[in-house]
Design an enzyme around this catalytic site. Structure first.
Site, PDB file in Angstrom:
ATOM      1  N   ARG A  59      21.475  37.392   5.198  1.00 41.38           N
ATOM      2  CA  ARG A  59      22.243  38.500   5.789  1.00 41.38           C
ATOM      3  C   ARG A  59      21.608  39.846   5.415  1.00 41.38           C
ATOM      4  O   ARG A  59      21.847  40.859   6.040  1.00 41.38           O
ATOM      5  CB  ARG A  59      23.717  38.452   5.369  1.00 41.38           C
ATOM      6  CG  ARG A  59      24.547  39.603   5.938  1.00 41.38           C
ATOM      7  CD  ARG A  59      26.049  39.334   5.915  1.00 41.38           C
ATOM      8  NE  ARG A  59      26.522  38.925   4.614  1.00 41.38           N
ATOM      9  CZ  ARG A  59      26.777  39.741   3.591  1.00 41.38           C
ATOM     10  NH1 ARG A  59      26.581  41.050   3.717  1.00 41.38           N
ATOM     11  NH2 ARG A  59      27.205  39.273   2.430  1.00 41.38           N
ATOM     12  N   TYR A 112      25.508  54.380  28.098  1.00 43.06           N
ATOM     13  CA  TYR A 112      25.957  52.980  28.198  1.00 43.06           C
ATOM     14  C   TYR A 112      27.437  52.880  27.775  1.00 43.06           C
ATOM     15  O   TYR A 112      27.841  53.474  26.777  1.00 43.06           O
ATOM     16  CB  TYR A 112      25.069  52.094  27.313  1.00 43.06           C
ATOM     17  CG  TYR A 112      25.603  50.701  27.198  1.00 43.06           C
ATOM     18  CD1 TYR A 112      25.663  49.880  28.329  1.00 43.06           C
ATOM     19  CD2 TYR A 112      26.110  50.211  26.007  1.00 43.06           C
ATOM     20  CE1 TYR A 112      26.194  48.599  28.249  1.00 43.06           C
ATOM     21  CE2 TYR A 112      26.635  48.926  25.916  1.00 43.06           C
ATOM     22  CZ  TYR A 112      26.682  48.139  27.052  1.00 43.06           C
ATOM     23  OH  TYR A 112      27.220  46.878  26.976  1.00 43.06           O
ATOM     24  N   ASP A 184      18.428  55.890  23.224  1.00 39.18           N
ATOM     25  CA  ASP A 184      18.497  54.482  23.608  1.00 39.18           C
ATOM     26  C   ASP A 184      17.374  54.277  24.630  1.00 39.18           C
ATOM     27  O   ASP A 184      17.446  54.762  25.754  1.00 39.18           O
ATOM     28  CB  ASP A 184      19.878  54.217  24.210  1.00 39.18           C
ATOM     29  CG  ASP A 184      20.081  52.770  24.638  1.00 39.18           C
ATOM     30  OD1 ASP A 184      19.082  52.099  24.938  1.00 39.18           O
ATOM     31  OD2 ASP A 184      21.241  52.336  24.706  1.00 39.18           O
ATOM     32  N   LYS A 209      17.419  42.944  26.385  1.00 37.59           N
ATOM     33  CA  LYS A 209      16.903  43.245  27.722  1.00 37.59           C
ATOM     34  C   LYS A 209      15.387  43.001  27.770  1.00 37.59           C
ATOM     35  O   LYS A 209      14.943  41.905  27.552  1.00 37.59           O
ATOM     36  CB  LYS A 209      17.293  44.678  28.087  1.00 37.59           C
ATOM     37  CG  LYS A 209      18.790  44.979  27.862  1.00 37.59           C
ATOM     38  CD  LYS A 209      19.677  44.074  28.674  1.00 37.59           C
ATOM     39  CE  LYS A 209      21.163  44.371  28.636  1.00 37.59           C
ATOM     40  NZ  LYS A 209      21.802  44.817  27.454  1.00 37.59           N
TER      41      LYS A 209
END
Ligand code: PLP
Length: 392
Positions: A59, A112, A184, A209
């Protein structure tokens, strides 16, 4: 005293675990382990004191992720990169890592939807507020910067209008005011646009993406100067927005073909946009590579290619857009973007769902818009599919 023979269960669990065979793999293996071995207390103490480059717990860090992070830093020409379990994990970890209660963010109004909701309705509960501004204000933010402003968040090209922002101008204004700038860069990718070289502090990606490119992994990333990226480490650890090592291996494989994929995405999208430009069945074709796009000059100055996203605005409004959506055959009816497969979506039923006419008008989004993520299929097939879907 002889060592007692270990039971079968113990032998099967421990034999050869963690062994380092004398074999140098060409590719980075998937370190599918939650935890890592230490030889002794001294070894663990060395790790804790930062004297060794070992790993503790997946983690926190994992070699498969470190390998991917090195590739992403290289792609964006950044000093350091961090990967996350999703694009939104990257957005949330960045904002929580860099901001405190009382701080304000200036954010592009055209952003977004997930980022908008996080900043508009979620973070205010923890004392972090956002001011959403139009593109002209974003590119000249001096008038809206207040004493509590700490960070500016924006995109270029913007979904679904593909409007572009003068990145160097926003970055310079932020630097002059002592604000952290974050872009972004999901739509452009580092192949088309290098925001760090234009002066932006941090680049964020929905790796889901184009960077992964095969529609099979959800992931995020942030890239920039090491001192800034390091400030996100506690957020990623404590929120748990970590990427799975197996997913990291898939993304690393996808990244190896980013260059060739993006060249083809650019070529197909430009070819499709040109074929559709001037079509009387369409009110507009929005693509930054077309000379009639409002930000063509900005895009041409800061982008190598114009990306794989094309938005068409059908003259017949929502009815025509819905009919188009129902008739496509090569384009698939699915949300998301950036994979090898061409996808199409209706912004008013996805990113702009539930918006009022006034909100839509302010964002220049219409009910007749269809967003196309142009994939890597043969261009002639894509043009024929759109022509067929538009046929009266
Ligand atoms: N940023 C942009 C521009 C996006 O399109 C998306 C997802 O669609 C995100 C961020 C969020 O990324 P993810 O879905 O990987 O969390």
């Amino acid at each position: 005293m002889t060592t007692p023979r270990l039971g079968l269960a113990t032998r099967l669990i421990h034999t050869a675990e963690g062994a380092q065979p004398d074999a140098a793999p060409l590719t980075t293996p998937t370190y599918e382990t939650t935890t890592f071995l230490f030889d002794s207390t001294a070894d663990l103490q060395d790790y804790i004191d930062g004297r060794t480059g070992k790993y503790l717990y997946s983690r926190y860090e994992n070699p498969s992720l470190s390998s991917l992070e090195a590739k992403l830093a290289e792609a964006e020409q950044g000093e350091a990169a961090m990967v996350f379990g999703s694009g939104m994990g990257a957005v949330a970890s960045t904002l929580l890592g860099l901001l405190s209660a009382g701080d304000e963010v200036i954010c592009s109004a055209a952003i977004y939807g997930g980022t908008f909701h996080l900043l508009n309705s979620f973070l205010p509960r923890f004392g972090v507020t956002a001011r959403f501004v139009d593109l002209d204000v974003l590119q000249d933010p001096a008038s809206v910067i207040g004493p509590a402003t700490k960070l500016v968040w924006f995109e270029s090209p913007i979904n679904p209008t593909l409007r572009c922002v003068d990145i160097a101008r926003v970055a310079a204004a932020c630097r002059a005011a002592g604000l952290v700038s974050v872009i972004d860069n999901t739509f452009a990718t580092p192949y088309n646009q290098q925001p760090l070289a234009l002066g932006v502090d941090l680049v964020m990606h929905s790796v889901t993406k184009y960077l992964n490119g095969h529609s099979d992994v959800t992931a995020g990333a942030v890239i920039g100067a090491k001192a800034l990226v390091d400030r996100l480490v506690p957020a990623r650890k404590l929120i748990g927005a970590m990427l799975d090592p197996g997913a990291a291996t898939l993304v690393a494989r996808g990244l190896k073909t980013l260059d060739v994929r993006m060249a083809r995405h650019n070529e197909n999208a430009l070819g499709l946009a040109r074929a559709l430009s001037g079509d009387r069945r369409l009110a507009r074709v929005l693509y930054p590579g077309l000379p009639e796009h409002p930000d063509h000059a900005i895009a041409a100055a800061q982008m190598r290619g114009f990306g794989g996203m094309v938005t068409i605005d059908l003259a017949g409004g929502f009815e025509a857009a819905a009919r188009f959506f129902d008739r496509v055959r090569v384009f698939k009816r699915a949300t998301s973007l950036g994979g090898v497969e061409s996808l199409c979506g209706l912004p008013v039923l996805t990113s702009q769902y539930g918006w009022s006419d006034e909100q839509l008008a302010r964002a220049d989004v219409t009910r007749g818009m269809v967003r196309l993520s142009v994939g890597l299929e043969a261009l002639d097939d894509l043009i024929a599919d759109v022509d067929h879907a538009l046929a009266i």
